[in-house]
Design an enzyme around this catalytic site. Structure first.
Site, PDB file in Angstrom:
ATOM      1  N   ASP A  34     -21.874 -14.623  17.051  1.00 39.23           N
ATOM      2  CA  ASP A  34     -22.526 -13.324  17.237  1.00 39.23           C
ATOM      3  C   ASP A  34     -23.674 -13.449  18.243  1.00 39.23           C
ATOM      4  O   ASP A  34     -24.440 -14.421  18.202  1.00 39.23           O
ATOM      5  CB  ASP A  34     -23.076 -12.869  15.875  1.00 39.23           C
ATOM      6  CG  ASP A  34     -23.735 -11.515  15.965  1.00 39.23           C
ATOM      7  OD1 ASP A  34     -23.047 -10.543  16.308  1.00 39.23           O
ATOM      8  OD2 ASP A  34     -24.960 -11.418  15.739  1.00 39.23           O
ATOM      9  N   GLU A  41     -18.873 -13.409  21.290  1.00 38.68           N
ATOM     10  CA  GLU A  41     -19.164 -11.976  21.250  1.00 38.68           C
ATOM     11  C   GLU A  41     -20.302 -11.709  22.220  1.00 38.68           C
ATOM     12  O   GLU A  41     -21.471 -11.895  21.900  1.00 38.68           O
ATOM     13  CB  GLU A  41     -19.565 -11.522  19.842  1.00 38.68           C
ATOM     14  CG  GLU A  41     -19.656 -10.024  19.706  1.00 38.68           C
ATOM     15  CD  GLU A  41     -21.085  -9.482  19.803  1.00 38.68           C
ATOM     16  OE1 GLU A  41     -22.024 -10.273  19.719  1.00 38.68           O
ATOM     17  OE2 GLU A  41     -21.239  -8.270  19.953  1.00 38.68           O
TER      18      GLU A  41
HETATM   19  C1  OTU Z   1     -23.731  -7.769  17.435  1.00 41.06           C
HETATM   20  O1  OTU Z   1     -23.841  -6.632  18.263  1.00 41.06           O
HETATM   21  C2  OTU Z   1     -22.974  -7.331  16.188  1.00 41.06           C
HETATM   22  O2  OTU Z   1     -21.633  -7.043  16.541  1.00 41.06           O
HETATM   23  C3  OTU Z   1     -23.671  -6.086  15.679  1.00 41.06           C
HETATM   24  O3  OTU Z   1     -22.951  -5.506  14.606  1.00 41.06           O
HETATM   25  C4  OTU Z   1     -25.065  -6.496  15.250  1.00 41.06           C
HETATM   26  O4  OTU Z   1     -25.794  -5.311  14.960  1.00 41.06           O
HETATM   27  C5  OTU Z   1     -25.812  -7.254  16.355  1.00 41.06           C
HETATM   28  O5  OTU Z   1     -25.031  -8.181  17.093  1.00 41.06           O
HETATM   29  C6  OTU Z   1     -26.924  -8.084  15.734  1.00 41.06           C
HETATM   30  O6  OTU Z   1     -26.357  -9.114  14.952  1.00 41.06           O
HETATM   31  O7  OTU Z   1     -24.542  -7.094  21.739  1.00 41.06           O
HETATM   32  O8  OTU Z   1     -24.061  -9.479  21.144  1.00 41.06           O
HETATM   33  O9  OTU Z   1     -24.858  -2.338  20.414  1.00 41.06           O
HETATM   34  O10 OTU Z   1     -22.812  -3.791  19.638  1.00 41.06           O
HETATM   35  O11 OTU Z   1     -25.987  -5.449  19.447  1.00 41.06           O
HETATM   36  C7  OTU Z   1     -24.909  -8.702  20.290  1.00 41.06           C
HETATM   37  C8  OTU Z   1     -24.994  -2.905  19.146  1.00 41.06           C
HETATM   38  C9  OTU Z   1     -24.434  -7.436  20.546  1.00 41.06           C
HETATM   39  C10 OTU Z   1     -24.064  -4.086  19.075  1.00 41.06           C
HETATM   40  C11 OTU Z   1     -24.640  -5.216  19.880  1.00 41.06           C
HETATM   41  C12 OTU Z   1     -23.848  -6.474  19.614  1.00 41.06           C
END
Ligand code: OTU
Length: 645
Positions: A285, A327
């Site tokens: 993440d 991600e």
């Molecule tokens: C990721 O999110 C997760 O997929 C989100 O669900 C979380 O809120 C976030 O991290 C924090 O853990 O760009 O690479 O626009 O799409 O924050 C981090 C909101 C991320 C999310 C974006 C994404």
């Protein structure tokens, strides 16, 4: 004498090759891989921590902890490791179809999920990503992305033992378990954060803390606000510590300080611990954010890649079958840099996702086709995870320079796409919900289930059978590209029965301020029951995805990552070839709401002059006749040149 990397490596190799771990049957296997990984691991970590006087100690501890993790790896997973050597990466075969869900919304926790395995088998699922299920703050926890313990689960879902049992049951059914490795931040209730708040310097050094707000200014000037509706800036004042804390996301998500090798070591232990629960793929993440450097955007920095490569190297020592999925919702050029056998073998494909919706709105596939031609290729053993939408918002992450080549101004186009998918632009078919509007720069993202964004919700509202038919075809078109473009398709569960937006989140105080909950539907018994009714929307969508998965399993060419983009002869027609073993697939997608004719001469060129069959409805396609595509119709035309031999 100034220690040099070479000198340290030599000492280390002597120590570790001479070392005989106490009565361990696992040492020979581990030490064989250690010979390969040691030079790489030392070089990676030396570049981050080599200046520290305690580098040797930290490194020795890290290797010993990694060996301990390897020794405690269950026999079932060792067997899995033997079948999934890390140097081969992800061996794509058409069998792979991914799904993602919240265990507590798709089922009633881990045990309830085991009862849904037959349903997942019906859909041909081979890879199940469970959204974060860790112990997290009770009220607000960012959908589980604020982790209070990587070793404990949300009790409402079941225990870690229940999760391990579910992993074994999924493996029995031929399904890999995918879990988030949320390694950029912890919740402010994590043990480390609590000790930091308690004034323990060792744990205060696990985070970025600043006594003087002026120190944060040097950083802040270059940072973007991820959740501007929640809070300006990336720092949160903690009165107890009288410190500003770095919080890239929500104020209760504290960014970890990877400049501290203890953080790297602690998270390495969490990583191997998770892997040993039976996890085949870790979704890394927020990879872009893990290294901070004043004066930069603190995203996609070289040291972020170094850290991930070091985690990858450790994984090859302790849990060799484990794969990483990146991600990164950033510029496509930066996304590509995370994808490598030695970094992340898999990656979300947010560009494809955004450009599928862009093409659906504009009825013009040129930006999508250009990106496929230019950016779809990946190194062998690596694969895109292709999706129509996920648990998050949709951000319009196409490259402005790519758009400019087509005369499209990026910022204006994003405003149009936001208006369109909010359903406010004339002619829009969509029902979407705004996410994190930033009045300072006009930035906004969109939330909604695939069915609601594709027009089904609006068609049902307006009672239009024609709109409904076109919207269902559009939904099947978008998923049909994702299931055929090359890589691993990922289905957000609920989309397979055309679940619509669930506005109930607005009544839940813990969710009302986060519109992403509109597209995280709970299991619907009524839609489930309709899945086999070919006259229902839910049934038609379910059967369509089942058919896609069956066809993927039946033809080798769906296991091929690469494709060749064709000129569809009409800006609404997306056309590409996939080939394998004397078979040629021609995918034709009509993104317009009007019928489109593919002239015979162009079709003959697509099919190599041979007769084909549309795999989706059995229709014979003759190369010297015009071909009519219905609005939003998708064709998978197979020509089998081996058949004529
Ligand atoms: C990721 O999110 C997760 O997929 C989100 O669900 C979380 O809120 C976030 O991290 C924090 O853990 O760009 O690479 O626009 O799409 O924050 C981090 C909101 C991320 C999310 C974006 C994404």
């Amino acid at each position: 004498m100034k220690r040099t990397l070479a000198c340290f490596l030599e000492q280390c190799q002597e120590r570790w090759t001479a070392r005989r771990m106490p009565d361990s049957t696992f040492w020979p296997d581990f030490s064989t891989r250690l010979e390969v990984e040691l030079p790489r691991l030392i070089e990676l970590l030396w570049s981050l921590y080599g200046e520290r006087p305690d580098f040797a100690f930290q490194f020795e501890e890290l290797i010993a902890e990694t060996f301990t993790a390897f020794c405690s790896r269950p026999a079932r997973l060792r067997e899995y490791d033997r079948k999934h050597p890390p140097e081969s990466g992800l061996q794509l075969d058409g069998r792979q179809v991914g799904a993602v869900a919240y265990a507590g919304r798709f089922a009633k926790g881990f045990k309830g999920l085991a009862d849904r395995i037959p349903y997942l088998k019906e859909l041909g699922i081979s890879y199940l990503h469970l959204m974060p299920f860790f112990l997290a703050p009770e009220k607000e926890n960012d959908g589980g992305y604020a982790v209070s313990s990587y070793r404990e689960t949300d009790p409402a879902l079941g225990s870690m033992t229940d999760l391990e049992n579910l992993s074994a049951q999924l493996a029995q059914a031929g399904m890999a378990l995918v879990v988030d490795f949320i390694f950029n931040h912890t919740s402010n209730e994590h043990e480390w954060a609590l000790k930091a708040k308690d004034g323990q310097p060792r744990f205060q050094d696990f985070y970025y803390l600043f006594a003087d707000q002026a120190e944060t200014v040097a950083y802040q000037a270059h940072l973007r606000d991820i959740f501007p509706e929640h809070r300006k800036g990336s720092f949160t004042w903690d009165a107890g510590m009288a410190r500003w804390v770095w919080t890239s996301f929500n104020s209760f998500q504290w960014d970890l300080n990877y400049r501290n090798p203890e953080v790297f070591r602690a998270m390495a232990a969490e990583m191997t611990g998770l892997a040993n629960r039976g996890v085949s793929v870790l979704r890394l993440d927020a990879v872009a954010f893990i290294w901070k450097q004043a004066g930069t955007s603190c995203e996609n920095l070289p040291q972020a890649h170094t850290i991930i490569r070091a985690f990858q190297s450790l994984a090859r020592l302790a849990c060799p079958g484990l794969l990483f999925k990146s991600e990164a919702i950033v510029h496509p050029d930066d996304i590509a840099k995370y994808i490598d056998l030695r970094e992340c073998q898999l990656s979300y494909n947010p560009l494809l996702m955004a450009e599928l919706w862009e093409a659906a709105a504009t009825k013009d596939v040129r930006l999508l086709a250009a990106s496929l031609a230019k950016r779809h290729h990946l190194p062998s053993g690596c694969a895109w995870v292709n999706y129509v939408r996920c648990h998050d918002d949709i951000g319009w992450t196409f490259a402005d320079e790519d758009a400019a080549e087509l005369g499209i101004k990026g910022a204006d186009h994003r405003s149009f796409l936001n208006e369109f998918y909010l359903g406010r632009f004339p002619g829009s078919f969509s029902r979407g919900v705004s996410f994190q509007y930033n009045p300072l720069n006009g930035d906004r993202r969109i939330c909604g289930t695939a069915a609601s964004l594709a027009g089904l919700e609006r068609a049902l509202e307006e009672g239009s059978a024609t709109m409904l038919e076109t919207a269902l075809r559009r939904l099947q078109l978008l998923y049909g590209i994702v299931y055929s473009v090359g890589g691993l398709p990922l289905l957000y569960l609920g989309d397979e029965v055309a679940a619509l937006n669930d506005y109930g989140y607005l009544q839940d105080p813990a969710h009302a301020a986060d519109s992403r909950w509109v597209h995280r539907p709970r299991w619907s018994e009524s839609l489930y029951k309709q899945r086999l009714d070919a006259n229902s929307v839910a049934g038609r969508m379910f059967q369509c995805l089942r058919r896609y998965a069956q066809l993927r399993r039946s033809y080798k060419l769906f296991a091929v990552q690469s494709l060749a983009v064709l000129d569809g002869g009409n800006k609404a027609i997306l056309a590409y070839h996939k080939q394998a073993e004397g078979q040629l697939l021609t995918v034709l997608g009509n993104f317009s709401e009007e019928p489109v004719i593919i002239p015979a001469v162009r079709l003959a060129d697509f099919l190599g002059g041979a007769q084909g069959a549309n795999l989706l409805d059995g229709r014979i396609v003759l190369p010297h006749e015009d071909l009519a595509l219905e609005p939003c119709e998708l064709l998978w035309i197979l020509v089998d040149f081996t058949a004529s031999e």
